[in-house]
Design a protein around this motif. Sequence first.
Motif, PDB file in Angstrom:
ATOM      1  N   ARG A 290       0.750  -1.150  -0.057  1.00 23.64           N
ATOM      2  CA  ARG A 290       0.114   0.094   0.027  1.00 23.64           C
ATOM      3  C   ARG A 290       0.784   1.200   0.016  1.00 23.64           C
ATOM      4  O   ARG A 290       1.981   1.312   0.610  1.00 23.64           O
ATOM      5  CB  ARG A 290      -1.106  -0.088   1.328  1.00 23.64           C
ATOM      6  N   GLU A 291       0.150   2.437  -0.722  1.00 19.19           N
ATOM      7  CA  GLU A 291       0.920   3.695  -0.650  1.00 19.19           C
ATOM      8  C   GLU A 291       1.076   4.192   0.775  1.00 19.19           C
ATOM      9  O   GLU A 291       0.460   3.950   1.781  1.00 19.19           O
ATOM     10  CB  GLU A 291       0.156   4.775  -1.267  1.00 19.19           C
ATOM     11  N   GLY A 292       2.322   4.564   0.990  1.00 17.36           N
ATOM     12  CA  GLY A 292       2.865   5.225   2.383  1.00 17.36           C
ATOM     13  C   GLY A 292       3.131   4.344   3.447  1.00 17.36           C
ATOM     14  O   GLY A 292       3.852   4.578   4.359  1.00 17.36           O
ATOM     15  N   GLU A 293       3.101   2.788   3.047  1.00 17.21           N
ATOM     16  CA  GLU A 293       3.399   1.950   3.863  1.00 17.21           C
ATOM     17  C   GLU A 293       4.991   1.787   4.168  1.00 17.21           C
ATOM     18  O   GLU A 293       5.431   1.429   5.313  1.00 17.21           O
ATOM     19  CB  GLU A 293       2.921   0.459   3.496  1.00 17.21           C
ATOM     20  N   GLY A 294       5.740   1.923   3.102  1.00 13.42           N
ATOM     21  CA  GLY A 294       7.203   1.977   3.395  1.00 13.42           C
ATOM     22  C   GLY A 294       7.676   3.420   4.148  1.00 13.42           C
ATOM     23  O   GLY A 294       8.560   3.046   5.015  1.00 13.42           O
ATOM     24  N   GLU A 295       6.932   4.236   3.940  1.00 13.57           N
ATOM     25  CA  GLU A 295       7.353   5.604   4.853  1.00 13.57           C
ATOM     26  C   GLU A 295       7.120   5.271   6.379  1.00 13.57           C
ATOM     27  O   GLU A 295       7.841   5.445   7.346  1.00 13.57           O
ATOM     28  CB  GLU A 295       6.710   6.718   4.273  1.00 13.57           C
ATOM     29  N   ALA A 296       5.773   4.478   6.619  1.00 15.11           N
ATOM     30  CA  ALA A 296       5.570   4.540   7.826  1.00 15.11           C
ATOM     31  C   ALA A 296       6.443   3.184   8.493  1.00 15.11           C
ATOM     32  O   ALA A 296       6.826   3.463   9.633  1.00 15.11           O
ATOM     33  CB  ALA A 296       4.034   3.895   7.791  1.00 15.11           C
ATOM     34  N   PHE A 297       6.933   2.228   7.595  1.00 18.85           N
ATOM     35  CA  PHE A 297       7.898   1.376   8.340  1.00 18.85           C
ATOM     36  C   PHE A 297       9.001   2.082   8.472  1.00 18.85           C
ATOM     37  O   PHE A 297       9.897   1.817   9.537  1.00 18.85           O
ATOM     38  CB  PHE A 297       8.081   0.013   7.462  1.00 18.85           C
ATOM     39  N   THR A 298       9.576   3.019   7.672  1.00 20.21           N
ATOM     40  CA  THR A 298      11.200   3.429   7.872  1.00 20.21           C
ATOM     41  C   THR A 298      10.919   4.247   9.278  1.00 20.21           C
ATOM     42  O   THR A 298      12.070   4.505  10.078  1.00 20.21           O
ATOM     43  CB  THR A 298      11.671   4.142   6.723  1.00 20.21           C
ATOM     44  N   LEU A 307      17.115   1.875  13.641  1.00 15.73           N
ATOM     45  CA  LEU A 307      17.572   1.223  12.315  1.00 15.73           C
ATOM     46  C   LEU A 307      17.406   2.396  11.042  1.00 15.73           C
ATOM     47  O   LEU A 307      16.197   2.716  11.005  1.00 15.73           O
ATOM     48  CB  LEU A 307      16.817   0.175  11.906  1.00 15.73           C
ATOM     49  N   ALA A 308      18.338   2.556  10.522  1.00 12.15           N
ATOM     50  CA  ALA A 308      18.160   3.627   9.198  1.00 12.15           C
ATOM     51  C   ALA A 308      18.063   2.600   7.999  1.00 12.15           C
ATOM     52  O   ALA A 308      18.908   1.916   7.642  1.00 12.15           O
ATOM     53  CB  ALA A 308      19.422   4.591   9.306  1.00 12.15           C
ATOM     54  N   VAL A 309      16.844   2.890   7.371  1.00 14.06           N
ATOM     55  CA  VAL A 309      16.934   2.297   5.957  1.00 14.06           C
ATOM     56  C   VAL A 309      16.254   3.501   5.228  1.00 14.06           C
ATOM     57  O   VAL A 309      15.510   4.357   5.706  1.00 14.06           O
ATOM     58  CB  VAL A 309      15.869   1.089   5.605  1.00 14.06           C
ATOM     59  N   THR A 310      16.502   3.547   3.942  1.00 16.40           N
ATOM     60  CA  THR A 310      16.312   4.757   3.133  1.00 16.40           C
ATOM     61  C   THR A 310      14.627   4.735   2.637  1.00 16.40           C
ATOM     62  O   THR A 310      14.494   3.839   1.885  1.00 16.40           O
ATOM     63  CB  THR A 310      17.050   4.775   1.891  1.00 16.40           C
ATOM     64  N   PRO A 311      14.149   5.811   3.140  1.00 14.79           N
ATOM     65  CA  PRO A 311      12.575   5.857   2.629  1.00 14.79           C
ATOM     66  C   PRO A 311      12.365   5.946   1.135  1.00 14.79           C
ATOM     67  O   PRO A 311      13.184   6.501   0.277  1.00 14.79           O
ATOM     68  CB  PRO A 311      12.122   7.266   3.159  1.00 14.79           C
ATOM     69  N   GLY A 312      11.176   5.328   0.839  1.00 17.23           N
ATOM     70  CA  GLY A 312      10.685   5.102  -0.587  1.00 17.23           C
ATOM     71  C   GLY A 312      10.777   6.549  -1.241  1.00 17.23           C
ATOM     72  O   GLY A 312      10.731   6.725  -2.568  1.00 17.23           O
ATOM     73  N   ARG A 313      10.187   7.407  -0.569  1.00 19.54           N
ATOM     74  CA  ARG A 313       9.939   8.826  -1.215  1.00 19.54           C
ATOM     75  C   ARG A 313      10.870   9.451  -1.895  1.00 19.54           C
ATOM     76  O   ARG A 313      10.859  10.101  -2.784  1.00 19.54           O
ATOM     77  CB  ARG A 313       9.477   9.843  -0.078  1.00 19.54           C
ATOM     78  N   PHE A 314      12.287   8.948  -1.743  1.00 23.07           N
ATOM     79  CA  PHE A 314      13.362   9.568  -2.217  1.00 23.07           C
ATOM     80  C   PHE A 314      13.975   8.929  -3.508  1.00 23.07           C
ATOM     81  O   PHE A 314      14.493   9.295  -4.595  1.00 23.07           O
ATOM     82  CB  PHE A 314      14.696   9.221  -1.420  1.00 23.07           C
ATOM     83  N   ASP A 317       8.465   6.454  -4.904  1.00 21.30           N
ATOM     84  CA  ASP A 317       7.440   5.511  -4.459  1.00 21.30           C
ATOM     85  C   ASP A 317       7.563   5.275  -2.966  1.00 21.30           C
ATOM     86  O   ASP A 317       8.269   4.793  -2.238  1.00 21.30           O
ATOM     87  CB  ASP A 317       7.722   4.162  -5.024  1.00 21.30           C
ATOM     88  N   THR A 318       6.170   5.777  -2.241  1.00 23.06           N
ATOM     89  CA  THR A 318       6.338   5.642  -0.932  1.00 23.06           C
ATOM     90  C   THR A 318       5.490   4.357  -0.275  1.00 23.06           C
ATOM     91  O   THR A 318       5.916   4.103   0.961  1.00 23.06           O
ATOM     92  CB  THR A 318       5.184   6.674  -0.345  1.00 23.06           C
ATOM     93  N   ARG A 319       5.588   3.403  -1.143  1.00 22.88           N
ATOM     94  CA  ARG A 319       5.437   1.608  -0.706  1.00 22.88           C
ATOM     95  C   ARG A 319       6.606   1.187  -0.317  1.00 22.88           C
ATOM     96  O   ARG A 319       6.494   0.263   0.532  1.00 22.88           O
ATOM     97  CB  ARG A 319       4.636   1.059  -1.930  1.00 22.88           C
ATOM     98  N   GLY A 320       7.779   1.747  -0.747  1.00 26.14           N
ATOM     99  CA  GLY A 320       8.972   1.057  -0.699  1.00 26.14           C
ATOM    100  C   GLY A 320       9.873   1.705   0.147  1.00 26.14           C
ATOM    101  O   GLY A 320       9.929   2.742   0.592  1.00 26.14           O
ATOM    102  N   PHE A 321      10.965   0.738   0.338  1.00 23.58           N
ATOM    103  CA  PHE A 321      12.292   1.354   1.128  1.00 23.58           C
ATOM    104  C   PHE A 321      13.431   0.588   0.761  1.00 23.58           C
ATOM    105  O   PHE A 321      13.444  -0.558  -0.035  1.00 23.58           O
ATOM    106  CB  PHE A 321      12.160   1.141   2.774  1.00 23.58           C
TER     107      PHE A 321
END
Length: 362
Positions: A290-298, A307-314, A317-321
Amino acid sequence: MWARSEPHRHRHRLAESDVDPPDLEAMGLPSRVTMPRVTEGLQAQLERSLAVLWGAPGGRVMLTAGGSEANAIVYGALLERGDEVLVESPGYEPHREAPRLFDVTVRRFDRPLNGESIVAAIERTLTSATRMIVLTHPHNPSGAALTADEAEALGNLAERRGTWIVCDEIFRDAMGGPRATVAALGPWWVATSSLTKVYGLGGLRLGWIAGDERVLARCGPVQNSLSASPSIPSIALALELVPHLDVLRERSLRLLAENRARWTDLLQDGVPFACPVRPQGTTAWALFPREGEGEAFTAFASRHASLAVTPGRFFGDTRGFRVGLTGEPPRCAAALAALREALAAFTAGESIDREPLGRENP
């Protein structure tokens, strides 16, 4: 900039896309130089040496102050105001932001991660104003590689339309195999790269542009308006390290192989996201449904597990990281364990209203 300020605030980091720097002195490799008294010809010597190693057309490359400057120079040299450039999505943020500095229109095409041809995806997005197509090989963030058939088809497309194909190859040597560059495939191909991501020599801030003579001639005036030339001490140390690049690459390939195996183990144990392709670069792409789920997880991973992982917005795609598999194996193993724990807690719906773990020995 997030990548420079945020990851180092965390105890565990999977945000970096460049291999941990080697301890050159411990490896018995050149690690320092004195300022050369005679500097004339040093840059040209390094340009020729890199061109020979990567098989660049014309036997030379244009040295730049890092890979980012290489990309900016290419945009400024080959595009004009009002032109259109296509960039991949998900994709590296500076590839869509830097062209705008030159008053160029940026449009995106979907980089296929499901087996579809990249050429078909590009052709659906092309317009009469498209003058350049920018892509990464292997893809940033997913690590998907460009196939030989895809490269041939892209070359044919470029010839038919008179469109530049600019390929950021900064992760290419993470795939193993002989060194090479797509710039040798034809006159409409341009490649950029550096010694940062795979060789761990980011401190040198050295990149380059590979292309035919007309490309390099157009790039020269643009570089003169930017850095003019890279650092002489960096050039001098790079020349000392050129005979040892195979040793540095072998170290990185061993490190990446071990970290990729641990990433595969994590995936096989079950995760709440998809990993569309097997990563062949230094990073992997995780995609929630889902949209935004990657952002929520990061955000959750930062607070819950430091833990730092790179947010998908960069990457658009805010679904990913994005997950960097670039640390020394013990550090990467600990970070992947933190990722596993954060995923379990995130899936279980745990709260994040407690204090962040922070770094050890702040």
